[in-house]
Design a protein around this motif. Structure first.
Motif, PDB file in Angstrom:
ATOM      1  N   ILE B  17     -16.013 -28.704 -32.507  1.00 12.09           N
ATOM      2  CA  ILE B  17     -15.326 -27.503 -32.040  1.00 12.09           C
ATOM      3  C   ILE B  17     -13.954 -27.454 -32.702  1.00 12.09           C
ATOM      4  O   ILE B  17     -13.361 -28.496 -33.000  1.00 12.09           O
ATOM      5  N   SER B  18     -13.460 -26.243 -32.937  1.00 11.76           N
ATOM      6  CA  SER B  18     -12.167 -26.102 -33.609  1.00 11.76           C
ATOM      7  C   SER B  18     -11.458 -24.859 -33.104  1.00 11.76           C
ATOM      8  O   SER B  18     -12.097 -23.862 -32.751  1.00 11.76           O
ATOM      9  N   THR B  19     -10.146 -24.917 -33.117  1.00 10.00           N
ATOM     10  CA  THR B  19      -9.371 -23.731 -32.758  1.00 10.00           C
ATOM     11  C   THR B  19      -8.835 -23.013 -33.989  1.00 10.00           C
ATOM     12  O   THR B  19      -8.270 -21.930 -33.879  1.00 10.00           O
ATOM     13  N   ASN B  20      -9.005 -23.636 -35.174  1.00  9.49           N
ATOM     14  CA  ASN B  20      -8.468 -22.994 -36.381  1.00  9.49           C
ATOM     15  C   ASN B  20      -9.457 -22.904 -37.542  1.00  9.49           C
ATOM     16  O   ASN B  20      -9.126 -22.377 -38.606  1.00  9.49           O
ATOM     17  N   GLY B  21     -10.647 -23.456 -37.371  1.00  8.54           N
ATOM     18  CA  GLY B  21     -11.649 -23.386 -38.435  1.00  8.54           C
ATOM     19  C   GLY B  21     -11.437 -24.392 -39.542  1.00  8.54           C
ATOM     20  O   GLY B  21     -12.168 -24.387 -40.526  1.00  8.54           O
ATOM     21  N   THR B  22     -10.464 -25.260 -39.379  1.00 10.92           N
ATOM     22  CA  THR B  22     -10.191 -26.282 -40.405  1.00 10.92           C
ATOM     23  C   THR B  22     -10.311 -27.678 -39.823  1.00 10.92           C
ATOM     24  O   THR B  22     -10.997 -28.538 -40.369  1.00 10.92           O
ATOM     25  N   THR B  23      -9.629 -27.903 -38.711  1.00  8.52           N
ATOM     26  CA  THR B  23      -9.665 -29.201 -38.055  1.00  8.52           C
ATOM     27  C   THR B  23     -10.637 -29.146 -36.885  1.00  8.52           C
ATOM     28  O   THR B  23     -10.436 -28.374 -35.938  1.00  8.52           O
ATOM     29  N   TYR B  24     -11.671 -29.952 -36.981  1.00  6.46           N
ATOM     30  CA  TYR B  24     -12.715 -29.935 -35.962  1.00  6.46           C
ATOM     31  C   TYR B  24     -12.678 -31.204 -35.115  1.00  6.46           C
ATOM     32  O   TYR B  24     -12.341 -32.275 -35.605  1.00  6.46           O
ATOM     33  N   THR B  25     -13.023 -31.072 -33.853  1.00  2.06           N
ATOM     34  CA  THR B  25     -13.137 -32.201 -32.937  1.00  2.06           C
ATOM     35  C   THR B  25     -14.607 -32.419 -32.607  1.00  2.06           C
ATOM     36  O   THR B  25     -15.295 -31.484 -32.193  1.00  2.06           O
ATOM     37  N   ASP B  26     -15.060 -33.642 -32.817  1.00  2.00           N
ATOM     38  CA  ASP B  26     -16.452 -33.985 -32.533  1.00  2.00           C
ATOM     39  C   ASP B  26     -16.658 -34.039 -31.017  1.00  2.00           C
ATOM     40  O   ASP B  26     -16.044 -34.861 -30.327  1.00  2.00           O
ATOM     41  N   ILE B  27     -17.508 -33.167 -30.490  1.00  2.00           N
ATOM     42  CA  ILE B  27     -17.781 -33.172 -29.048  1.00  2.00           C
ATOM     43  C   ILE B  27     -19.230 -33.586 -28.764  1.00  2.00           C
ATOM     44  O   ILE B  27     -19.783 -33.252 -27.714  1.00  2.00           O
ATOM     45  N   SER B  28     -19.813 -34.320 -29.716  1.00  2.00           N
ATOM     46  CA  SER B  28     -21.200 -34.749 -29.530  1.00  2.00           C
ATOM     47  C   SER B  28     -21.361 -35.608 -28.283  1.00  2.00           C
ATOM     48  O   SER B  28     -22.446 -35.645 -27.684  1.00  2.00           O
ATOM     49  N   SER B  91      -8.312 -16.442 -27.320  1.00  2.00           N
ATOM     50  CA  SER B  91      -8.066 -16.892 -28.695  1.00  2.00           C
ATOM     51  C   SER B  91      -9.359 -17.371 -29.348  1.00  2.00           C
ATOM     52  O   SER B  91     -10.351 -17.659 -28.675  1.00  2.00           O
ATOM     53  N   ALA B  92      -9.302 -17.469 -30.656  1.00  2.00           N
ATOM     54  CA  ALA B  92     -10.511 -17.781 -31.426  1.00  2.00           C
ATOM     55  C   ALA B  92     -10.925 -19.233 -31.252  1.00  2.00           C
ATOM     56  O   ALA B  92     -10.096 -20.127 -31.030  1.00  2.00           O
ATOM     57  N   LEU B  93     -12.207 -19.436 -31.367  1.00  2.00           N
ATOM     58  CA  LEU B  93     -12.789 -20.773 -31.308  1.00  2.00           C
ATOM     59  C   LEU B  93     -13.911 -20.813 -32.344  1.00  2.00           C
ATOM     60  O   LEU B  93     -14.560 -19.796 -32.611  1.00  2.00           O
ATOM     61  N   TYR B  94     -14.099 -21.962 -32.930  1.00  2.00           N
ATOM     62  CA  TYR B  94     -15.153 -22.147 -33.929  1.00  2.00           C
ATOM     63  C   TYR B  94     -16.059 -23.292 -33.478  1.00  2.00           C
ATOM     64  O   TYR B  94     -15.581 -24.273 -32.907  1.00  2.00           O
ATOM     65  N   LEU B  95     -17.323 -23.159 -33.778  1.00  2.00           N
ATOM     66  CA  LEU B  95     -18.275 -24.245 -33.520  1.00  2.00           C
ATOM     67  C   LEU B  95     -19.020 -24.550 -34.810  1.00  2.00           C
ATOM     68  O   LEU B  95     -19.254 -23.655 -35.627  1.00  2.00           O
ATOM     69  N   ARG B  96     -19.390 -25.782 -34.972  1.00  2.00           N
ATOM     70  CA  ARG B  96     -20.319 -26.098 -36.044  1.00  2.00           C
ATOM     71  C   ARG B  96     -21.189 -27.259 -35.591  1.00  2.00           C
ATOM     72  O   ARG B  96     -20.763 -28.081 -34.767  1.00  2.00           O
ATOM     73  N   TRP B  97     -22.395 -27.305 -36.121  1.00  2.00           N
ATOM     74  CA  TRP B  97     -23.300 -28.382 -35.730  1.00  2.00           C
ATOM     75  C   TRP B  97     -24.205 -28.738 -36.900  1.00  2.00           C
ATOM     76  O   TRP B  97     -24.435 -27.935 -37.799  1.00  2.00           O
ATOM     77  N   THR B 111     -19.972 -21.401 -37.182  1.00  2.00           N
ATOM     78  CA  THR B 111     -19.746 -20.028 -36.732  1.00  2.00           C
ATOM     79  C   THR B 111     -18.505 -19.469 -37.418  1.00  2.00           C
ATOM     80  O   THR B 111     -17.604 -20.208 -37.812  1.00  2.00           O
ATOM     81  N   SER B 112     -18.460 -18.176 -37.540  1.00  2.00           N
ATOM     82  CA  SER B 112     -17.195 -17.527 -37.879  1.00  2.00           C
ATOM     83  C   SER B 112     -16.313 -17.618 -36.633  1.00  2.00           C
ATOM     84  O   SER B 112     -16.739 -18.118 -35.589  1.00  2.00           O
ATOM     85  N   ALA B 113     -15.106 -17.126 -36.739  1.00  2.00           N
ATOM     86  CA  ALA B 113     -14.229 -17.134 -35.578  1.00  2.00           C
ATOM     87  C   ALA B 113     -14.917 -16.386 -34.432  1.00  2.00           C
ATOM     88  O   ALA B 113     -15.360 -15.257 -34.606  1.00  2.00           O
ATOM     89  N   GLY B 114     -15.008 -17.066 -33.300  1.00  2.00           N
ATOM     90  CA  GLY B 114     -15.674 -16.442 -32.159  1.00  2.00           C
ATOM     91  C   GLY B 114     -14.786 -16.466 -30.934  1.00  2.00           C
ATOM     92  O   GLY B 114     -13.698 -17.069 -30.940  1.00  2.00           O
ATOM     93  N   TYR B 115     -15.268 -15.816 -29.917  1.00  2.00           N
ATOM     94  CA  TYR B 115     -14.506 -15.748 -28.668  1.00  2.00           C
ATOM     95  C   TYR B 115     -15.394 -16.149 -27.499  1.00  2.00           C
ATOM     96  O   TYR B 115     -16.578 -15.798 -27.468  1.00  2.00           O
ATOM     97  N   VAL B 116     -14.813 -16.874 -26.576  1.00  2.00           N
ATOM     98  CA  VAL B 116     -15.570 -17.317 -25.407  1.00  2.00           C
ATOM     99  C   VAL B 116     -15.712 -16.127 -24.470  1.00  2.00           C
ATOM    100  O   VAL B 116     -14.724 -15.653 -23.898  1.00  2.00           O
ATOM    101  N   THR B 117     -16.918 -15.641 -24.356  1.00  2.00           N
ATOM    102  CA  THR B 117     -17.151 -14.472 -23.506  1.00  2.00           C
ATOM    103  C   THR B 117     -17.617 -14.863 -22.109  1.00  2.00           C
ATOM    104  O   THR B 117     -17.490 -14.090 -21.175  1.00  2.00           O
TER     105      THR B 117
END
Lengths: 68, 149
Positions: B17-28, B91-97, B111-117
């Motif tokens: 997960i990331s808040t900027n699309g560059t630095t990601y935090t592993d939440i596995s 604010s934007a959030l990014y996910l990748r897996w 994901t592109s920049a997304g929003y928690v709906t």
């Protein structure tokens, strides 16, 4: 890590979108990609999977008209 | 084609997960499941007097919703807090897996920049011994496949 005997000057070009784990950025297809942080086996696998191509090989393919 | 020997389960999935699309935090170590919905390409159809079948045209792709279940914890910077912050701030959030775990050569979906709906809050029953899970949905425009190197 890179094994002894690897040609450290070999350069590669991405053939698909690549996430670079050292540079922390995407490498677009066609862009040069630095693979110095990978082992020979990993690089060979990426070449075999058509993820990257050695620049010299790619140039040769282009000369032969075999590249799409 | 011969039967594949390269099938995989989802047990090694790595999700970040990331808040900027560059630095990601592993939440596995927190994530329990991930689902993707939406993203259909709009289409239309019309019939003419000539011919027996429809004329089909296509339009744009609809947004994608990525729904993730995570274990609820209360540490500063834990996934629940990151998601709650993004939800409350808008604010934007990014996910990748990466189903194969993100090693060299593995596919990765970002994901592109997304929003928690949608954000689920911790709830539960007194008789349950299960860890508390919460679920959130990230709405984004697209998901991009790349290869890890």
């Amino acid at each position: 890590m890179r094994r002894a005997g690897t040609n450290s000057k070999q350069t590669y070009r991405a053939r698909t979108l690549v996430w670079h784990t050292k540079e922390l950025r995407y490498i677009q297809p066609g862009e040069m990609v630095n693979l110095d942080h990978l082992s020979n086996d990993e690089i060979e696998w990426l070449i075999k999977s058509n993820v990257v191509a050695p620049i010299n090989l790619e140039d040769k393919e282009e000369r032969n008209g075999t590249d799409n | 084609m011969a039967q594949t020997t390269n099938a995989m389960s989802f047990k090694s999935n790595k999700i970040e997960i990331s808040t900027n699309g560059t630095t990601y935090t592993d939440i596995s170590g927190f994530a329990n499941s991930i689902e993707v919905g939406g993203g259909d390409r709009q289409s239309g159809e019309a019939y003419t007097y000539d011919g027996d079948t429809a004329i089909i045209t296509t339009g744009k792709r609809e947004p994608i919703e990525v729904t993730v279940k995570i274990v609820y914890t209360e540490g500063t910077g834990d996934p629940f807090e990151m998601v709650r912050d993004a939800y409350e701030d808008g604010s934007a959030l990014y996910l990748r897996w990466s189903p194969k775990g993100g090693s060299t050569g593995a596919f990765q979906f970002t994901t592109s920049a997304g929003y928690v709906t949608t954000l689920g809050y911790p709830v539960g029953e007194a008789g349950s011994g299960d860890p508390v899970l919460i679920e959130f949905t990230l709405k984004c425009a697209s998901i991009t496949k790349s290869v890890v190197a």
